[in-house]
Design a protein around this motif. Structure first.
Motif, PDB file in Angstrom:
ATOM      1  N   LYS A 257      -7.330  -2.420  15.813  1.00  0.00           N
ATOM      2  CA  LYS A 257      -8.733  -3.223  15.335  1.00  0.00           C
ATOM      3  C   LYS A 257      -8.077  -4.606  15.005  1.00  0.00           C
TER       4      LYS A 257
ATOM      5  N   PRO B  31      -2.673  -3.256   6.974  1.00  0.00           N
ATOM      6  CA  PRO B  31      -3.219  -3.028   5.421  1.00  0.00           C
ATOM      7  C   PRO B  31      -2.262  -3.941   4.477  1.00  0.00           C
TER       8      PRO B  31
ATOM      9  N   ILE C 142      -1.387  -4.302   0.451  1.00  0.00           N
ATOM     10  CA  ILE C 142      -1.544  -3.700  -0.960  1.00  0.00           C
ATOM     11  C   ILE C 142      -1.190  -4.903  -1.950  1.00  0.00           C
TER      12      ILE C 142
ATOM     13  N   MET D 188      -6.000  -1.897  -2.283  1.00  0.00           N
ATOM     14  CA  MET D 188      -5.201  -1.870  -0.936  1.00  0.00           C
ATOM     15  C   MET D 188      -6.723  -2.387   0.098  1.00  0.00           C
TER      16      MET D 188
ATOM     17  N   TRP E 237      -7.447  -4.757   3.750  1.00  0.00           N
ATOM     18  CA  TRP E 237      -7.206  -5.148   5.202  1.00  0.00           C
ATOM     19  C   TRP E 237      -7.064  -6.370   5.410  1.00  0.00           C
TER      20      TRP E 237
ATOM     21  N   ARG F 151     -13.975  -4.853   6.540  1.00  0.00           N
ATOM     22  CA  ARG F 151     -14.355  -3.837   7.830  1.00  0.00           C
ATOM     23  C   ARG F 151     -15.851  -3.568   7.806  1.00  0.00           C
TER      24      ARG F 151
ATOM     25  N   ARG G 270       4.925 -10.534   0.791  1.00  0.00           N
ATOM     26  CA  ARG G 270       6.175  -9.380   1.297  1.00  0.00           C
ATOM     27  C   ARG G 270       5.557  -8.737   2.641  1.00  0.00           C
ATOM     28  N   VAL G 271       6.620  -8.600   3.415  1.00  0.00           N
ATOM     29  CA  VAL G 271       6.246  -7.775   4.666  1.00  0.00           C
ATOM     30  C   VAL G 271       7.371  -6.513   4.653  1.00  0.00           C
ATOM     31  N   ASP G 272       6.733  -5.537   5.177  1.00  0.00           N
ATOM     32  CA  ASP G 272       7.610  -4.281   5.049  1.00  0.00           C
ATOM     33  C   ASP G 272       8.700  -4.085   6.510  1.00  0.00           C
TER      34      ASP G 272
ATOM     35  N   ASP H  44       8.827  -2.444   9.088  1.00  0.00           N
ATOM     36  CA  ASP H  44       8.107  -2.095  10.346  1.00  0.00           C
ATOM     37  C   ASP H  44       7.344  -3.192  10.568  1.00  0.00           C
ATOM     38  N   ARG H  45       7.095  -4.315   9.749  1.00  0.00           N
ATOM     39  CA  ARG H  45       6.117  -5.267   9.903  1.00  0.00           C
ATOM     40  C   ARG H  45       4.569  -4.720  10.169  1.00  0.00           C
ATOM     41  N   ASP H  46       4.235  -3.571   9.683  1.00  0.00           N
ATOM     42  CA  ASP H  46       2.945  -2.989   9.931  1.00  0.00           C
ATOM     43  C   ASP H  46       2.382  -2.833   8.518  1.00  0.00           C
ATOM     44  N   CYS H  47       2.905  -3.236   7.339  1.00  0.00           N
ATOM     45  CA  CYS H  47       2.242  -3.310   6.140  1.00  0.00           C
ATOM     46  C   CYS H  47       2.581  -4.792   5.319  1.00  0.00           C
ATOM     47  N   LEU H  48       1.675  -4.915   4.542  1.00  0.00           N
ATOM     48  CA  LEU H  48       2.094  -6.133   3.567  1.00  0.00           C
ATOM     49  C   LEU H  48       1.782  -5.453   2.017  1.00  0.00           C
ATOM     50  N   LEU H  49       2.576  -6.437   1.175  1.00  0.00           N
ATOM     51  CA  LEU H  49       2.399  -6.380  -0.187  1.00  0.00           C
ATOM     52  C   LEU H  49       2.365  -7.725  -0.589  1.00  0.00           C
TER      53      LEU H  49
END
Lengths: 119, 119
Positions: B13, B17, B19, B31, B33, B53, B75-77, B79-84
């Motif tokens: 979509k 995510p 946090i 949390m 999006w 959403r 911050r980026v994790d 896997d670059r698929d979650c943010l903090l």
């Protein structure tokens, strides 16, 4: 109120995001996904258990690496569509051998590495 | 390395995510999006901006309620698929008027409310 894992709101793949936080330091370690059975197993065993989207299998954190997460507290958010697990983390949480997966910062338009892999 | 919001990994979509954590206390607040444009606006303005959403619209946190989140660090994790996002949170972060959305614990098979709405 008795807790039923089915009462959570899962996405169209049957998954719910779960944030793992170090119970002692407050550091956010990682985010991964659970399905209802992973939630039930986490609560029943005290070993934080995710659902691996890449392997399509249960993932008992640390089962292979030894970097286990013992559950200290289990939290549900207001919309019941996100979880926060406070954990006692053995060793690094990240598969890169860093304590946290969130080791990259974006500052002034550039990426900066905040922590190195543990020895 | 220069940061490009398009370099993150979004879901089917176009969302990732994010946090939100209190930068001072370490408390995990919520949390929500973001899409690539919300990431860009958050970094450009310093006002944490999500993608709603339910409303299918940008959601500048606190724009209506006044409970704004000023960005302290992004911050980026791995896997670059979650943010903090570490934030300076004005007032409660939760729409229920509680400091954090994660106010429900599951202990011994029962749900327990950990915090009350602020006055």
């Amino acid at each position: 109120m008795p807790f039923d894992p089915q009462s959570l709101r899962y996405d169209d793949k049957g998954l719910i995001p779960a944030i793992a936080q170090d119970h002692a330091t407050g550091e956010v370690l990682m985010m991964a996904w659970m399905n209802a059975e992973a939630v039930a197993r986490t609560l029943a065993t005290g070993n934080v258990t995710y659902w691996s989207r890449s392997r399509q299998a249960f993932w008992v954190k640390g089962e292979v690496s030894g970097h286990v997460q013992r559950l200290v507290d289990f939290r549900v958010d207001c919309d019941r569509d996100c979880l926060l697990v406070l954990v006692d983390q053995t060793g690094p949480a990240c598969h890169t051998n860093r304590r946290s997966c969130f080791y990259t910062a974006v500052r002034d338009g550039r990426e900066i590495e905040l922590m190195r892999p543990e020895a």
